[in-house]
Design an enzyme around this catalytic site. Structure first.
Site, mmCIF file in Angstrom:
data_model
loop_
_atom_site.group_PDB
_atom_site.id
_atom_site.type_symbol
_atom_site.label_atom_id
_atom_site.label_comp_id
_atom_site.label_asym_id
_atom_site.label_seq_id
_atom_site.Cartn_x
_atom_site.Cartn_y
_atom_site.Cartn_z
ATOM 1 N N ARG A 1 7.192 -0.037 1.934
ATOM 2 C CA ARG A 1 7.031 -1.205 2.798
ATOM 3 C C ARG A 1 5.870 -2.086 2.348
ATOM 4 N NH1 ARG A 1 5.201 3.560 4.782
ATOM 5 N NH2 ARG A 1 3.624 3.675 6.419
ATOM 6 N N CYS B 1 -3.268 -18.337 13.913
ATOM 7 C CA CYS B 1 -2.863 -17.588 15.105
ATOM 8 C C CYS B 1 -2.908 -18.533 16.295
ATOM 9 C CB CYS B 1 -3.820 -16.426 15.384
ATOM 10 S SG CYS B 1 -3.908 -15.237 14.039
ATOM 11 N N ARG C 1 -9.005 -9.186 10.637
ATOM 12 C CA ARG C 1 -8.888 -10.169 9.561
ATOM 13 C C ARG C 1 -9.680 -11.424 9.899
ATOM 14 N NH1 ARG C 1 -3.079 -8.860 9.334
ATOM 15 N NH2 ARG C 1 -2.865 -7.204 7.792
ATOM 16 N N ASP D 1 -7.434 2.931 10.510
ATOM 17 C CA ASP D 1 -7.181 2.370 9.193
ATOM 18 C C ASP D 1 -8.423 2.693 8.375
ATOM 19 O OD1 ASP D 1 -5.900 0.728 7.184
ATOM 20 O OD2 ASP D 1 -4.908 -0.277 8.867
ATOM 21 N N ARG E 1 0.826 -1.203 0.000
ATOM 22 C CA ARG E 1 0.000 0.000 0.000
ATOM 23 C C ARG E 1 0.865 1.260 0.000
ATOM 24 N NH1 ARG E 1 -3.363 -0.513 4.757
ATOM 25 N NH2 ARG E 1 -4.842 -1.610 3.449
ATOM 26 N N TYR E 2 1.963 1.226 0.749
ATOM 27 C CA TYR E 2 2.877 2.370 0.832
ATOM 28 C C TYR E 2 4.131 2.016 0.053
ATOM 29 C CZ TYR E 2 -0.026 3.097 5.010
ATOM 30 O OH TYR E 2 -1.062 3.247 5.888
ATOM 31 N N ASP F 1 -11.338 -1.667 14.036
ATOM 32 C CA ASP F 1 -11.771 -1.702 12.640
ATOM 33 C C ASP F 1 -13.200 -2.224 12.493
ATOM 34 O OD1 ASP F 1 -9.398 -0.764 11.271
ATOM 35 O OD2 ASP F 1 -8.447 -2.627 11.947
ATOM 36 N N LYS G 1 -3.456 3.983 7.104
ATOM 37 C CA LYS G 1 -3.648 4.412 8.486
ATOM 38 C C LYS G 1 -3.335 5.903 8.607
ATOM 39 C CE LYS G 1 -1.270 0.442 10.251
ATOM 40 N NZ LYS G 1 -1.549 -0.284 9.075
ATOM 41 N N CYS H 1 -8.797 -13.579 18.232
ATOM 42 C CA CYS H 1 -9.356 -12.446 18.953
ATOM 43 C C CYS H 1 -10.738 -12.161 18.376
ATOM 44 C CB CYS H 1 -8.452 -11.231 18.785
ATOM 45 S SG CYS H 1 -6.726 -11.641 19.124
ATOM 46 N N CYS I 1 -10.952 -9.325 15.738
ATOM 47 C CA CYS I 1 -9.891 -9.290 14.719
ATOM 48 C C CYS I 1 -10.356 -8.659 13.408
ATOM 49 C CB CYS I 1 -9.397 -10.704 14.445
ATOM 50 S SG CYS I 1 -8.174 -10.756 13.122
HETATM 51 C C1 LIG Z 1 -0.251 -0.958 8.816
HETATM 52 C C2 LIG Z 1 0.328 -1.255 7.528
HETATM 53 C C3 LIG Z 1 1.702 -1.059 7.280
HETATM 54 C C4 LIG Z 1 2.629 -0.546 8.325
HETATM 55 O O1 LIG Z 1 2.364 0.772 8.612
HETATM 56 P P1 LIG Z 1 3.272 1.587 9.615
HETATM 57 O O2 LIG Z 1 2.524 2.850 9.750
HETATM 58 O O3 LIG Z 1 4.606 1.727 8.968
HETATM 59 O O4 LIG Z 1 3.377 0.798 10.878
HETATM 60 C C5 LIG Z 1 2.199 -1.333 6.038
HETATM 61 N N1 LIG Z 1 1.402 -1.785 5.046
HETATM 62 C C6 LIG Z 1 0.089 -1.984 5.251
HETATM 63 C C7 LIG Z 1 -0.725 -2.488 4.136
HETATM 64 C C8 LIG Z 1 -0.493 -1.725 6.489
HETATM 65 O O5 LIG Z 1 -1.797 -1.951 6.682
HETATM 66 S S1 SF4 Z 2 -5.883 -9.805 16.019
HETATM 67 FE FE1 SF4 Z 2 -6.388 -11.331 14.436
HETATM 68 S S2 SF4 Z 2 -4.451 -11.720 13.376
HETATM 69 FE FE2 SF4 Z 2 -3.958 -10.787 15.369
HETATM 70 S S3 SF4 Z 2 -3.664 -12.516 16.790
HETATM 71 FE FE3 SF4 Z 2 -5.788 -11.849 16.985
HETATM 72 S S4 SF4 Z 2 -6.892 -13.218 15.560
HETATM 73 FE FE4 SF4 Z 2 -4.729 -13.309 14.969
#
Ligand SMILES: *Cc1c(COP(=O)(O)O)cnc(C)c1O
Ligand code: SF4
Length: 346
Positions: free
Chosen positions: A95, A104, A113, A308, A91-92, A271, A315, A108, A111
């Site tokens: 990174r 996991c 995801r 996010d 996305r960025y 989220d 974010k 959670c 979560c």
């Molecule tokens: C959160 C996230 C990151 C990391 O973001 P930082 O602000 O550098 O911690 C990188 N890529 C994606 C897709 C993310 O959701």
């Molecule tokens: S927040 Fe989601 S990805 Fe993270 S440990 Fe919990 S269940 Fe796993």
């Protein structure tokens, strides 16, 4: 200390297990069976052993998860909108996040995801190879963030192999692992796991933890082992209604983390994952908590409060705002709420 192949402590993986452990009343079995059809259940013995409503609320399923609100999404942070290869999100520019596994050690209840965690275990070899090839041919990628699922639920051998393959890519300068394992399954942080983290790029460990009650003696020992091995640590906390949505609770957590050599990094607004509305606070409530923290504790312990943006837009910090433009220049609010004028030089 565990050998890499020693059986890990048993976890609770179903409504039946939870009833047997006394964490759920038998008369809830019907509702929770419907929750279980949609969202996986797992609690490690470490977390099941903590007598704390704030810990139980994060892992024990709840009938309110059956309520889906119209604004809730299956991919709340839009990871799939920026995925050049399966398991990779770019996305960025500088990174990427690499979902090394969907598994996991705990699931959670809030979560972001939750629709995908637990679906399959490790990223299949062809997908991992494709992701690493993409990283290798994209020199702008300076940092690789291993997520999941939870990357530390993989075996040390598998982690070491991924670290070695990333180490071979010259432009990757930082590897960051985002994990709940040191806290929820601290027995996994053994010599083999520490050895697996050693790699050519600088390795950071990002620890997800939401309440000081999670920081058991074993969890503190696991974090100390990581710090002693020289890996800098940051934390991520999700703001959760009824769990940690007041300044005193977060202050206790952030002070504990600083003493454990973990720098509080992000406080995430919860989220819009499906069936999680009972966990969400308002942004105004989150901002009020952040403003209190600023006055109450060391700035080192105050994370950035982030949202996010739903849809995959990334974010952003969401305040509170201390600076407002005014006719004279700026109006600045201090930590006690008093307002002051500030002027830029002409
Ligand atoms: C959160 C996230 C990151 C990391 O973001 P930082 O602000 O550098 O911690 C990188 N890529 C994606 C897709 C993310 O959701
Ligand atoms: S927040 Fe989601 S990805 Fe993270 S440990 Fe919990 S269940 Fe796993």
């Amino acid at each position: 200390m565990n050998s890499p192949n020693a059986p890990l402590n048993a976890s609770l993986n179903s409504v039946d297990d939870l009833i047997a452990a006394g964490l759920v009343a038998p008369d809830q079995a019907g509702d929770l069976a419907r929750v279980e059809e949609n969202f996986r259940i797992r609690i490690t013995s470490e977390m099941a052993g903590v007598q704390s409503p704030a810990v139980a609320a994060q892992f024990v399923p709840d009938a309110r998860e059956l309520v889906t609100r119209p604004e809730e999404l299956t991919d709340p942070i839009g990871d799939s909108a920026h995925s050049p290869t399966y398991g990779l999100t770019h996305r960025y520019p500088d990174r990427v996040i690499l979902a090394a596994t969907h598994a996991c050690e705990v699931y959670c209840r809030f979560c972001f995801r939750r629709e995908v965690v637990g679906e399959a275990a490790a990223l299949p070899e062809p997908a991992l190879t494709a992701a690493l090839d993409y990283i290798a041919k994209t020199p702008a990628i300076w940092e690789v963030i291993l997520t999941g699922g939870d990357p530390m639920s993989l075996s040390p051998r598998r982690i070491a192999s991924i670290m070695a393959r990333l180490s071979a890519i010259p432009h990757v300068q930082i590897i960051r692992l985002h994990t709940r394992v040191p806290v929820v399954a601290p027995q996994r942080i053994d010599d083999a796991m520490i050895a697996a983290l050693r790699a050519r790029p600088t390795v950071y460990v990002g620890v997800h933890t939401n309440h000081v009650d999670e920081l058991t003696p074993a969890a503190c020992a696991a974090l100390a082992r990581i710090a002693d091995a020289g890996f800098p640590m940051v934390s991520q906390t999700v703001l959760l209604r009824g769990v940690n949505d007041d300044a005193a609770t977060l202050e206790a957590l952030f002070r504990a983390l600083l003493t454990l050599r973990v720098q509080p990094y992000y406080l995430h607004h919860c989220d819009l994952a499906q069936g999680t509305s009972h966990f969400r606070t308002t942004i105004a409530a989150g901002q009020a908590i952040m403003a209190q923290l600023r006055g109450r504790m060391s700035g080192m312990g105050v994370p950035t409060y982030v949202l996010d943006i739903p849809g995959g837009f990334g974010k952003v910090p969401i305040g509170p705002d201390y600076l407002e433009r005014s006719a004279q220049g700026y109006m600045v609010t201090d930590w006690q709420g008093a307002r002051h004028i500030y002027r830029d030089p002409d």
